[in-house]
Scaffold this active site. Structure first.
Site, PDB file in Angstrom:
ATOM      1  N   GLU A   1      -1.109  -8.729   4.811  1.00 29.34           N
ATOM      2  CA  GLU A   1      -1.023  -8.871   6.270  1.00 29.34           C
ATOM      3  C   GLU A   1      -2.393  -8.766   6.937  1.00 29.34           C
ATOM      4  O   GLU A   1      -2.558  -9.158   8.080  1.00 29.34           O
ATOM      5  CB  GLU A   1      -0.041  -7.840   6.849  1.00 29.34           C
ATOM      6  CG  GLU A   1      -0.562  -6.436   7.065  1.00 29.34           C
ATOM      7  CD  GLU A   1      -0.666  -5.598   5.793  1.00 29.34           C
ATOM      8  OE1 GLU A   1      -0.585  -6.174   4.692  1.00 29.34           O
ATOM      9  OE2 GLU A   1      -0.871  -4.375   5.903  1.00 29.34           O
TER      10      GLU A   1
ATOM     11  N   CYS B   1       0.837  -1.203   0.000  1.00 23.49           N
ATOM     12  CA  CYS B   1       0.000   0.000   0.000  1.00 23.49           C
ATOM     13  C   CYS B   1       0.876   1.260   0.000  1.00 23.49           C
ATOM     14  O   CYS B   1       1.517   1.547  -1.002  1.00 23.49           O
ATOM     15  CB  CYS B   1      -0.974  -0.044   1.171  1.00 23.49           C
ATOM     16  SG  CYS B   1      -2.329   1.136   1.019  1.00 23.49           S
TER      17      CYS B   1
ATOM     18  N   HIS C   1      -3.522  -5.585   0.917  1.00 26.26           N
ATOM     19  CA  HIS C   1      -2.828  -5.871   2.179  1.00 26.26           C
ATOM     20  C   HIS C   1      -2.803  -7.368   2.507  1.00 26.26           C
ATOM     21  O   HIS C   1      -3.752  -7.869   3.135  1.00 26.26           O
ATOM     22  CB  HIS C   1      -3.538  -5.149   3.331  1.00 26.26           C
ATOM     23  CG  HIS C   1      -3.371  -3.665   3.319  1.00 26.26           C
ATOM     24  ND1 HIS C   1      -2.359  -3.018   3.980  1.00 26.26           N
ATOM     25  CD2 HIS C   1      -4.089  -2.697   2.713  1.00 26.26           C
ATOM     26  CE1 HIS C   1      -2.460  -1.724   3.793  1.00 26.26           C
ATOM     27  NE2 HIS C   1      -3.503  -1.482   3.025  1.00 26.26           N
TER      28      HIS C   1
END
Lengths: 80, 230
Positions: free
Chosen positions: B205, B86, B203
């Site tokens: 994560e 990002c 993302h």
């Protein structure tokens, strides 16, 4: 010396902010509005006394940081 | 093997990335942006998501010129693995580690939602755990994720098989409807020519733990570990 710098999108790069402003102006009744483009204006005070050297310094600043050369172009004006 | 998460003022996904890296066994540590050098014996650097320096001037522009980035660039030039997520992707393009740029979303809206991504190339350490053509689900959360590159750059990306991920339908079709931000050719992530640097807007994560609603992202972090252990 003062560097007055305009950073704008290169021709052909989509400018969604400009498009949104264009349609908002239309909503406000401003007829006859063509393309609207949004850019940045940056002023930098320089200690440099020589105009040509100040312009070269400002140009280098634009290339290294102030403009993203992938999508933006810039114009530098040096004022006393 | 050791990894680092670079923390900039305004980073806000640094802890999420740290947790996902730790869970994958990548032994992360935090490194503050004002440091002049990375820790010794490092295998992976992650540039996390967020709004570094308040997105001043352009997203990632200030962070790309932070002191630590000089060493991150040296690290990447030596073949070290660098992952930008990002805002981290924006920092990678601003620093010149990846080509092109990320512009304001075409519809001007902030998009925060799950997206389906088709894995276009799995020959990098980051994506080796996925199948080519596989569809994975990672969330996006950004207002400036509209990938743009000029024609020459795009051709180089194609020639080098550097387009890593594209926004797609759950069935893996790359359509305009599946594109959350207007990105050129639905591009969601790219690698450098050497494939040791990956930048992506979604993302991984945030989908790396069942408690977060998805685990597709776990594979990415584990893939890096597998490559480093090989």
């Amino acid at each position: 010396m003062k560097a007055k710098i305009h950073v704008t999108l290169k021709n052909g790069v989509l400018d969604p902010q400009g498009k949104a402003i264009e349609s908002a102006l239309d909503h406000l009744g401003f007829t006859g509005v063509g393309a609207v483009k949004v850019g940045k204006y940056i002023e930098v005070d320089l200690h440099e006394k020589n105009k040509a050297a100040a312009a070269a310094q400002a140009q280098s600043m634009c290339e290294k940081l102030l403009a993203n050369m992938v999508i933006e172009k810039f114009a530098v004006e040096i004022a006393e | 093997m050791n990894s680092a998460v670079i923390v900039f003022p305004g980073s806000n996904c640094d802890r999420d990335a740290f947790d996902a890296m730790q869970a994958a066994g990548l032994k992360p540590s935090y490194v503050w942006h004002a440091e002049a050098s990375l820790p010794k014996k490092l295998d992976l650097v992650v540039l996390p998501g967020g709004f570094s320096f308040g997105d001043y001037l352009r997203c990632g522009a200030m962070a790309a010129r932070a002191p630590i980035m000089q060493d991150v660039i040296r690290f990447a030039d030596k073949g070290g693995y660098v992952l930008g997520i990002c805002n981290g992707f924006q920092i990678l393009t601003e620093s010149g580690l990846l080509p092109g740029t990320l512009m304001r979303n075409a519809h001007l809206k902030f998009r925060c939602k799950d997206t389906n991504l088709r894995v276009e190339a799995n020959d990098s350490a980051f994506l080796a755990g996925y199948q080519k053509g596989q569809v994975v689900n990672f969330p996006v959360a950004h207002a400036e994720g509209n990938y743009f590159a000029d024609d020459d750059t795009l051709k180089r990306l194609h020639d080098g098989d550097q387009v890593a991920l594209r926004y797609a339908t759950p069935e893996g079709k790359v359509t305009a409807e599946a594109n959350p931000n207007g990105a050129l050719e639905n591009i969601a992530g790219i690698t450098n020519a050497r494939k040791n640097v990956l930048g992506l807007m979604p993302h991984p994560e945030r989908h790396a733990d069942p408690a977060l609603g998805g685990t597709d992202g776990q594979v990415l972090f584990k893939s890096i570990l597998t490559r480093l252990a090989a």
